[in-house]
Design a protein around this motif. Structure first.
Motif, short mmCIF file in Angstrom:
data_model
loop_
_atom_site.label_atom_id
_atom_site.label_comp_id
_atom_site.label_asym_id
_atom_site.label_seq_id
_atom_site.Cartn_x
_atom_site.Cartn_y
_atom_site.Cartn_z
N ARG A 13 26.88 14.04 14.08
CA ARG A 13 27.32 14.19 15.47
C ARG A 13 28.07 12.93 15.98
NH1 ARG A 13 29.46 13.68 19.23
NH2 ARG A 13 29.13 14.39 21.37
N TYR A 14 27.57 11.75 15.56
CA TYR A 14 28.18 10.50 16.04
C TYR A 14 28.94 9.80 14.93
CZ TYR A 14 25.11 11.41 19.93
OH TYR A 14 24.49 12.01 20.99
N PHE A 15 29.95 9.09 15.34
CA PHE A 15 30.85 8.42 14.40
C PHE A 15 31.05 7.01 14.93
CE2 PHE A 15 35.21 7.13 13.50
CZ PHE A 15 35.33 7.40 12.15
N SER A 16 31.01 6.00 14.02
CA SER A 16 31.13 4.62 14.50
C SER A 16 32.50 4.04 14.16
CB SER A 16 30.02 3.76 13.90
OG SER A 16 30.30 2.41 14.13
N LEU A 17 33.33 3.93 15.19
CA LEU A 17 34.67 3.36 15.00
C LEU A 17 34.57 1.89 14.60
CD1 LEU A 17 37.72 3.95 15.33
CD2 LEU A 17 37.53 3.11 17.66
N THR A 18 33.61 1.18 15.16
CA THR A 18 33.42 -0.24 14.84
C THR A 18 33.20 -0.41 13.34
OG1 THR A 18 32.17 -0.27 16.88
CG2 THR A 18 32.12 -2.27 15.57
N SER A 19 32.32 0.43 12.78
CA SER A 19 32.03 0.31 11.35
C SER A 19 33.27 0.65 10.52
CB SER A 19 30.88 1.23 10.96
OG SER A 19 29.76 0.92 11.72
N LEU A 20 34.08 1.58 11.06
CA LEU A 20 35.31 1.94 10.34
C LEU A 20 36.21 0.71 10.22
CD1 LEU A 20 36.86 4.44 9.13
CD2 LEU A 20 38.07 4.52 11.29
N PHE A 21 36.33 -0.05 11.31
CA PHE A 21 37.13 -1.28 11.28
C PHE A 21 36.51 -2.30 10.33
CE2 PHE A 21 38.86 -0.08 15.60
CZ PHE A 21 40.14 0.14 15.13
N SER A 22 35.18 -2.30 10.27
CA SER A 22 34.47 -3.26 9.42
C SER A 22 34.75 -3.04 7.94
CB SER A 22 32.97 -3.18 9.65
OG SER A 22 32.70 -3.30 11.00
N MET A 23 35.37 -1.90 7.64
CA MET A 23 35.70 -1.61 6.25
C MET A 23 36.85 -2.49 5.76
SD MET A 23 36.22 2.25 4.98
CE MET A 23 35.12 3.01 6.12
N LEU A 24 37.64 -3.02 6.71
CA LEU A 24 38.84 -3.78 6.32
C LEU A 24 38.53 -5.02 5.48
CD1 LEU A 24 40.96 -3.41 9.58
CD2 LEU A 24 41.34 -2.30 7.39
N PRO A 25 37.59 -5.90 5.89
CA PRO A 25 37.34 -7.10 5.05
C PRO A 25 36.90 -6.77 3.62
CG PRO A 25 36.35 -7.37 7.21
CD PRO A 25 36.82 -5.96 7.13
N PRO A 26 35.90 -5.88 3.42
CA PRO A 26 35.56 -5.57 2.02
C PRO A 26 36.70 -4.91 1.26
CG PRO A 26 34.19 -4.28 3.51
CD PRO A 26 34.95 -5.24 4.33
N LEU A 27 37.49 -4.12 2.00
CA LEU A 27 38.64 -3.48 1.34
C LEU A 27 39.63 -4.55 0.88
CD1 LEU A 27 39.78 -0.65 0.68
CD2 LEU A 27 41.07 -0.79 2.80
N GLY A 28 39.85 -5.54 1.74
CA GLY A 28 40.74 -6.65 1.39
C GLY A 28 40.23 -7.39 0.16
N LEU A 29 38.93 -7.68 0.14
CA LEU A 29 38.34 -8.39 -1.00
C LEU A 29 38.45 -7.52 -2.27
CD1 LEU A 29 36.71 -10.91 -1.96
CD2 LEU A 29 34.65 -9.57 -1.58
N PHE A 30 38.22 -6.22 -2.09
CA PHE A 30 38.30 -5.30 -3.22
C PHE A 30 39.69 -5.35 -3.87
CE2 PHE A 30 39.37 -0.97 -4.70
CZ PHE A 30 38.39 -0.79 -5.66
N ILE A 31 40.72 -5.26 -3.01
CA ILE A 31 42.11 -5.28 -3.52
C ILE A 31 42.37 -6.62 -4.22
CG2 ILE A 31 44.55 -5.25 -2.81
CD1 ILE A 31 43.61 -3.30 -0.53
N ARG A 32 41.91 -7.71 -3.60
CA ARG A 32 42.12 -9.04 -4.18
C ARG A 32 41.46 -9.16 -5.56
NH1 ARG A 32 38.83 -13.70 -4.11
NH2 ARG A 32 39.97 -15.65 -4.24
N GLN A 33 40.22 -8.64 -5.64
CA GLN A 33 39.49 -8.76 -6.91
C GLN A 33 40.09 -7.87 -8.00
OE1 GLN A 33 38.10 -11.66 -5.55
NE2 GLN A 33 37.04 -11.26 -7.48
N VAL A 34 40.56 -6.70 -7.60
CA VAL A 34 41.22 -5.81 -8.57
C VAL A 34 42.42 -6.54 -9.17
CG1 VAL A 34 42.64 -3.71 -8.76
CG2 VAL A 34 40.42 -3.61 -7.63
#
Lengths: 265, 264
Positions: free
Chosen positions: A116-137
Motif C-alpha cells: 500500500r505504501y511506497f517510500s520515495l526517500t528510499s528510492l533516492f537512497s538507491m543512488l549511492p549504492p548504485l553509483g558504487l556498484f557501477i564503479r566496482q563493476v
C-alpha cells in the motif's frame, strides 16, 4: 491477465499517491536521503578501516568486498522502498484493528498490506549504492554480457522474494503475540548479518542462515553470477528453493493469521 | 466468578506478551554483537592487532558500548515533536512546570526500569561470550565511567530535546532523528573504535560531544588514557552540556512564540 493489469494499475495509484504525499515534505526527503547516505558511508568507512589495517573480510579483496556491499545496499534500499512503510504499519493493522477496512476491499489483503505504501526517500537512497556498484563493476573489469546480466537479474529477483517473504512472515507474529514494539526491526536485524560476506559465518550459524532463515546466499549468488565466478548448483537450488518456499509459507501463515484476527485489535 | 477468570486470563496474556517483548529485546540487543564477534573473529584470523585492539578487546568494546547505549541513549525527540504537533504542550505552558525538567525526569525513570531489564540481558551475553570478554574494572575507572555515563545521558537527552523542538519550525522531524543517529554512530565510536580512524579525524572528534558517549568510556575502561586526559574529557563533556542547554533554552523561547496551542 485482466486481474494482473488491474493490480498493476492499483499499484501505480498507490505509488503516485505516496509520491504526492512525500513531495509535500521536501526537507524531510532531503534529510532522510542524507541519513541513508551517511549510513552507507559509514559501512564503506568500516570496510576501509579493516582493509587499510592490512586485514580482510572472508576471502574477498577490497574491490570485491565493496561490490558485495553495494549489492547488499541495493537489495536493502529496494526492499525499503517497497516494504518498510508497509511493514511498520502492521501493528496498526493487526493490533489496532485497522485490518477491518482492508478486508472489506475488493483486493487481495496480503497484496494490500504489503504494498500500500511506497517510500520515495528510499528510492533516492538507491543512488549511492548504485553509483558504487557501477564503479566496482568497472574497477573489477566485469564484462557485462547478456547471459551473466540475465542470471544476475534472475537471482536478484529470488533474493528480493526471500527478503520480502521472510520480512512479511516475521511481522505475522503480531497475530499470535499482540504487543511487540518495533517488530518490523526483527527482520532488519537478521538481514544486517548479510552486510558482510557470508564466509565469516561458520558451523551452526551458517546452517541457520542456510536452512532456517535462508538469507546466506542472497547476495553471494547474484554477485557470483555477475562476476562470472563458478556457482555451486546446490547454492542455486537453495536460493531458488528458498524464494519459492518462503513465499508459499508467507501465504499460508497470512491465511492462518487472518483466521486468528479478532477485528477489534 | 467468570469475570474473575477473565481478569486472570488478561493478566496471563499480559505477562506472556511482556515475556515475548523481553525475548525480543534480548534478541535485538544480542544480534548485532554476535554479528560483530563473527566479523572481527574472521578479520583477526589474519592479524593479531588492529589499531591497538586485540580480538578480545574488540568484542569487549562492542558488548560494553551496546550496554552504555542502553544506559545513555534517549529517544525523546519523537514524543516532544508529537507534543508540539498535537498541541499537548499546552498543559506544560499553562502550568508552573518546566517541560525540559519534566521530560528529563521521565527519561531517567524509564532508564532505571530499562536497566533492570538490560543488565540481566548483558550478563547472559557476557557469559555467552566470556572467552572473549576482558574484565578490567578498577575503582578509578568505575568512578570516571559512572560520571561520564550520567553526563552522556544528559547530553544525549539535550540533543534529543533540540531535535524534538525542531517541530516548532518544521512539520516533519523524523528525518532529523535518522541523521542524528548516523552522525552519532560515526563520531561516537558506536560502529567501530575511533582509534581505527585517521589521527586527524580522531583529533576533531575529541572536541565534539559524541566521542564521549562510547569511545571515551572504553578508553577509560581499557586504561588507554591518563588520569589527566580522563578529567579533561569530563570537562569537555560538561562544557558541551552547557552549550546544548543554552541552545535548548533559546529554541524553547523562540519556539513557544511561534506555537499556536492547537498544534502546528
Amino acid at each position: 491477465m485482466k486481474i494482473l493489469i488491474r493490480y498493476i494499475k492499483l499499484y501505480l495509484h498507490f505509488v503516485s499517491n505516496c509520491i504526492t504525499r512525500e513531495l509535500l515534505f521536501r526537507t524531510h526527503l532531503i534529510l532522510s536521503f542524507c541519513a541513508r547516505l551517511m549510513l552507507f558511508g559509514l559501512y564503506i568507512m568500516m570496510y576501509d578501516v579493516i582493509y587499510k589495517n592490512a586485514a580482510s573480510i572472508g576471502s574477498l579483496n577490497y574491490d570485491q568486498a565493496l561490490l558485495y556491499l553495494s549489492i547488499f545496499f541495493l537489495v536493502d534500499t529496494i526492499g525499503f522502498t517497497f516494504f518498510i512503510k508497509n511493514f511498520s504499519t502492521f501493528p496498526e493493522y493487526i493490533s489496532e484493528g485497522k485490518l477491518d477496512i482492508v478486508l472489506t476491499k475488493p483486493v487481495d489483503s496480503q497484496f494490500f498490506v504489503s504494498v500500500r505504501y511506497f517510500s520515495l526517500t528510499s528510492l533516492f537512497s538507491m543512488l549511492p549504492p548504485l553509483g558504487l556498484f557501477i564503479r566496482q563493476v568497472d574497477r573489477l573489469h566485469i564484462a557485462l554480457d547478456p547471459y551473466h546480466v540475465f542470471l544476475f537479474g534472475l537471482f536478484l529477483v529470488c533474493t528480493l522474494i526471500v527478503y520480502y517473504a521472510i520480512w512479511f512472515i516475521t511481522n505475522l507474529i503480531l497475530f499470535w503475540v499482540n504487543r511487540i514494539d518495533a517488530l518490523h526491526e526483527f527482520f532488519v536485524t537478521i538481514w544486517r548479518f548479510m552486510q558482510f560476506p557470508p564466509d565469516i559465518f561458520q558451523n551452526v550459524i551458517r546452517l541457520f542462515f542456510l536452512f532456517i532463515v535462508p538469507i546466506l546466499l542472497t547476495i553471494e549468488v547474484p554477485m557470483q553470477a555477475l562476476t562470472g565466478s563458478t556457482i555451486k548448483i546446490s547454492h542455486i537450488f537453495l536460493l531458488v528453493g528458498a524464494s519459492v518456499l518462503s513465499l508459499l509459507i508467507s501465504r499460508i501463515l497470512w491465511k492462518m493469521g487472518l483466521r486468528r484476527y479478532q477485528s477489534t485489535g | 466468578m467468570n469475570k474473575f477468570k477473565a481478569y486472570i486470563k488478561i493478566g496471563v496474556i499480559d505477562a506472556l506478551e511482556m515475556r515475548f517483548q523481553l525475548v525480543y529485546w534480548l534478541y535485538v540487543n544480542m544480534a548485532p554483537i554476535v554479528l560483530m564477534a563473527y566479523l572481527w573473529s574472521n578479520v583477526y584470523s589474519k592479524k593479531d592487532l588492529i589499531g591497538g585492539f586485540s580480538l578480545n578487546m574488540m568484542v569487549t568494546y562492542y558488548i560494553l558500548t551496546r550496554l552504555f547505549n542502553r544506559i545513555v541513549s534517549t529517544y525523546s525527540e519523537e514524543r516532544i515533536a508529537k507534543d508540539i504537533k498535537d498541541g499537548q504542550l499546552n498543559q506544560f505552558i499553562t502550568r508552573p512546570i518546566s517541560y525540559l525538567a519534566f521530560k528529563f525526569g521521565e527519561r531517567i525513570g524509564i532508564r532505571i526500569i530499562n536497566l533492570a531489564i538490560v543488565i540481566p540481558i548483558y550478563a547472559i551475553m557476557i557469559l555467552f561470550l566470556k572467552k572473549y570478554f576482558i574484565w578490567q574494572m578498577s575503582l578509578l575507572n568505575f568512578t570516571i565511567i559512572s560520571v561520564n555515563l550520567f553526563l552522556s545521558l544528559t547530553s544525549f537527552f539535550l540533543l534529543a530535546f533540540i531535535i524534538g523542538l525542531m517541530a516548532f519550525f518544521m512539520i516533519e522531524t523524523h528525518s532529523l532523528n535518522g541523521l542524528k543517529e548516523q552522525v552519532t554512530g560515526l563520531m561516537s565510536g558506536y560502529i567501530f573504535p575511533l582509534s581505527l580512524l585517521p589521527p586527524e579525524l580522531q583529533h576533531i572528534f575529541k572536541y565534539l560531544p559524541f566521542a564521549y558517549y562510547y569511545d571515551f568510556p572504553m578508553q577509560v575502561y581499557f586504561n588507554r588514557i591518563s588520569v589527566h586526559e580522563m578529567l579533561l574529557g569530563l570537562i569537555i563533556q560538561s562544557i558541551w552540556i552547557i552549550i546544548l542547554y543554552i541552545i535548548c533554552k533559546l529554541m524553547w523561547k523562540k519556539g513557544t512564540k511561534n506555537y499556536e496551542a492547537t498544534g502546528i
